[in-house]
Enzyme design. Structure first.
Site, short mmCIF file in Angstrom:
data_model
loop_
_atom_site.label_atom_id
_atom_site.label_comp_id
_atom_site.label_asym_id
_atom_site.label_seq_id
_atom_site.Cartn_x
_atom_site.Cartn_y
_atom_site.Cartn_z
N TYR A 3 0.83 -1.21 0.00
CA TYR A 3 0.00 0.00 0.00
C TYR A 3 0.87 1.27 0.00
CZ TYR A 3 -2.97 3.74 1.76
OH TYR A 3 -3.60 4.95 1.92
N GLN B 197 -4.97 17.94 6.24
CA GLN B 197 -5.32 17.68 4.83
C GLN B 197 -6.76 17.21 4.70
OE1 GLN B 197 -5.62 14.16 3.59
NE2 GLN B 197 -6.46 14.97 1.69
N TYR C 265 -10.04 16.26 1.73
CA TYR C 265 -10.57 16.08 0.38
C TYR C 265 -11.95 16.71 0.35
CZ TYR C 265 -7.15 12.25 -0.18
OH TYR C 265 -6.01 11.50 -0.27
N THR D 23 -6.67 18.65 -0.94
CA THR D 23 -6.19 17.75 -2.00
C THR D 23 -7.25 17.64 -3.09
OG1 THR D 23 -4.87 16.54 -0.39
CG2 THR D 23 -5.31 15.43 -2.49
N LYS E 236 -3.44 20.95 -3.09
CA LYS E 236 -2.48 19.86 -3.34
C LYS E 236 -2.93 19.01 -4.53
CE LYS E 236 -0.26 15.95 -0.99
NZ LYS E 236 -0.84 14.76 -1.61
N HIS F 230 0.32 12.96 -6.58
CA HIS F 230 -0.08 12.05 -5.52
C HIS F 230 0.90 10.87 -5.41
CE1 HIS F 230 -3.84 11.87 -3.01
NE2 HIS F 230 -3.29 10.72 -2.66
N ARG G 117 0.12 7.75 -7.53
CA ARG G 117 -0.91 6.84 -7.01
C ARG G 117 -2.27 7.09 -7.64
NH1 ARG G 117 0.88 4.62 -2.20
NH2 ARG G 117 -1.10 4.51 -1.11
#
Ligand SMILES: Cc1cc2nc3c(=O)[nH]c(=O)nc-3n(C[C@H](O)[C@H](O)[C@H](O)COP(=O)(O)O)c2cc1C
Length: 380
Positions: free
Chosen positions: A24, A127, A129, A155, A253, A277, A280
């Site tokens: 991961y 952070q 989303y 992000t 970000k 990222h 990713r």
């Protein structure tokens, strides 16, 4: 094995973690072309050796948002870190705090904002989303602001989740009984981790999301809520929504294009992170370092530029600064060190970065890191 370099922690982490957590951290999306390019393009850049420049006094200090830091690096947001080491976010935040480096907590951290804030204090960044549940987001923003957090990393490169083949192969994404059995077996061959993290590191939940997902008692039970809540409809106008509810700094970000950097500036953000990222999300996009000069040229000093992707040494930090970044975020560098050796590993990584930067600056002939520019990169 004694870790001498940042990359050595990858091997220590591989030995210590159940396979799915190592994969991961280490993995990227699809064929990992962008992940590999982040590292390869950084390595391919050559520094120019200069001599006889009086480098007896070296300064690695960075100033962001009116505040001075001893190193131009911060620990970037990494989800699940509390599954890599016992209360992992707290251990990493302690290591960062000891050298006055910011620690950015992921919304998907195992330890919640309050737990990390208690050790990180005013070095905590947060952070987030864009989530469909705006009420929850609003509550979270209030909660984090009440802790004195001033920097929000918003992000934006995850409107949909990229696919990582390694997570499928390792069973990380596998719910249900087969997945559980797989996890138990992977834990059984990592007894140190099982005792230290799975047993003593409880609760292994998403500390920031407890309460949002009623009655969730296992990490798996948060997943449907998370998947259903990632908001793919997010646009530039949503920055205004965040701005109305967040009085601190907003750092966007996931900017990888000069046009998007311009659009971000139009929204009045306080900073951007040039990032894919860590390879990713969309495989096949440009490496972060290859687009940095273009974006820096377009931004032309109008906002603070952070950089991430492939930073594995102090030399890499210096290269990113030379090409226009004001600071670097670490991702896998700190996550693998945490997994390999806990707080001590993260502290060692930060010390290695400091020492490597000193040598790199001395031998490129710059005493103050603020003087790093493309002149220290060998264009030949
Ligand atoms: C295991 C892992 C988890 C991550 N989780 C998040 C996250 O929750 N939020 C986020 O904005 N970025 C996340 N990232 C991306 C990092 O913040 C950063 O952009 C990336 O790791 C930089 O690349 P590098 O690992 O090559 O340094 C994650 C990265 C890794 C490796």
């Amino acid at each position: 094995m004694i870790a001498a370099s940042i990359s050595d922690y990858r091997e220590l982490a591989r030995r210590r973690l159940p396979r799915m957590f190592f994969e991961y951290i280490d993995g990227g999306s699809y064929d990992e072309v962008t992940l590999a390019a982040n590292v390869a393009h950084m390595r391919a850049l050559k520094l120019r050796q200069r001599v006889m420049c009086d480098v007896s006094k070296i300064s690695t200090k960075a100033t962001w948002f009116g505040r001075e830091y001893p190193l131009p690096v911060a620990l970037g947001p990494v989800g699940f870190a509390g599954a890599f080491a016992r209360r992992g976010e707290v251990q990493a935040a302690r290591a960062a705090k000891d050298v006055r480096v910011p620690f950015c907590l992921s919304t998907f951290g195992i330890c919640g904002a309050e737990e990390v804030s208690a050790v990180a204090g005013d070095l905590l960044w947060y952070q987030l989303y864009m989530l469909k549940d705006r009420g929850f987001m609003e509550g979270l923003l209030h909660r984090v602001a009440a802790l004195g957090v001033d920097v929000l990393m918003f992000t934006v490169d995850l409107p949909v989740a990229g696919t990582r083949y390694r997570d499928i192969r390792s069973g990380m994404n596998n719910p249900g009984a087969v997945g559980l059995l797989n996890r138990v077996m992977q834990g059984a061959v990592r007894p140190h981790w099982s005792y230290d993290v799975a047993l003593r590191g409880q609760p292994l939940l998403f500390g920031n999301l407890v309460g949002a997902v009623k009655g969730a008692k296992q990490i798996d039970e948060f997943m449907p809520w998370i998947v259903a809540n990632m908001d793919a409809s997010v646009t530039w106008k949503d920055i205004a929504w965040v701005r109305e509810r967040w009085k601190g700094k907003i750092v966007l970000k996931g900017v990888l294009d000069a046009e998007d950097a311009e659009l971000a500036l139009a929204q009045g953000v306080d900073g951007i992170v040039v990032s894919n990222h860590g390879g990713r999300q969309l495989d096949g996009v440009a490496s972060s370092i290859s687009v940095l000069p273009r974006i820096a040229e377009r931004v032309d000093g109008r906002t603070t530029i952070f950089f991430d992707g492939g930073v594995r040494s102090g030399m890499d930090v210096l290269k990113a600064l030379a090409l226009g970044a004001d600071g670097c975020l670490l991702g896998r560098a700190w996550a693998l060190a945490l997994a390999g050796a806990g707080q001590r590993g993260v502290a060692h990584v930060l010390e290695l970065l400091r020492r490597e930067m000193h040598v790199a600056m001395a031998l490129t002939g710059i005493a103050d890191v603020k003087d790093a520019n493309s002149g220290i990169i060998d264009a030949a």
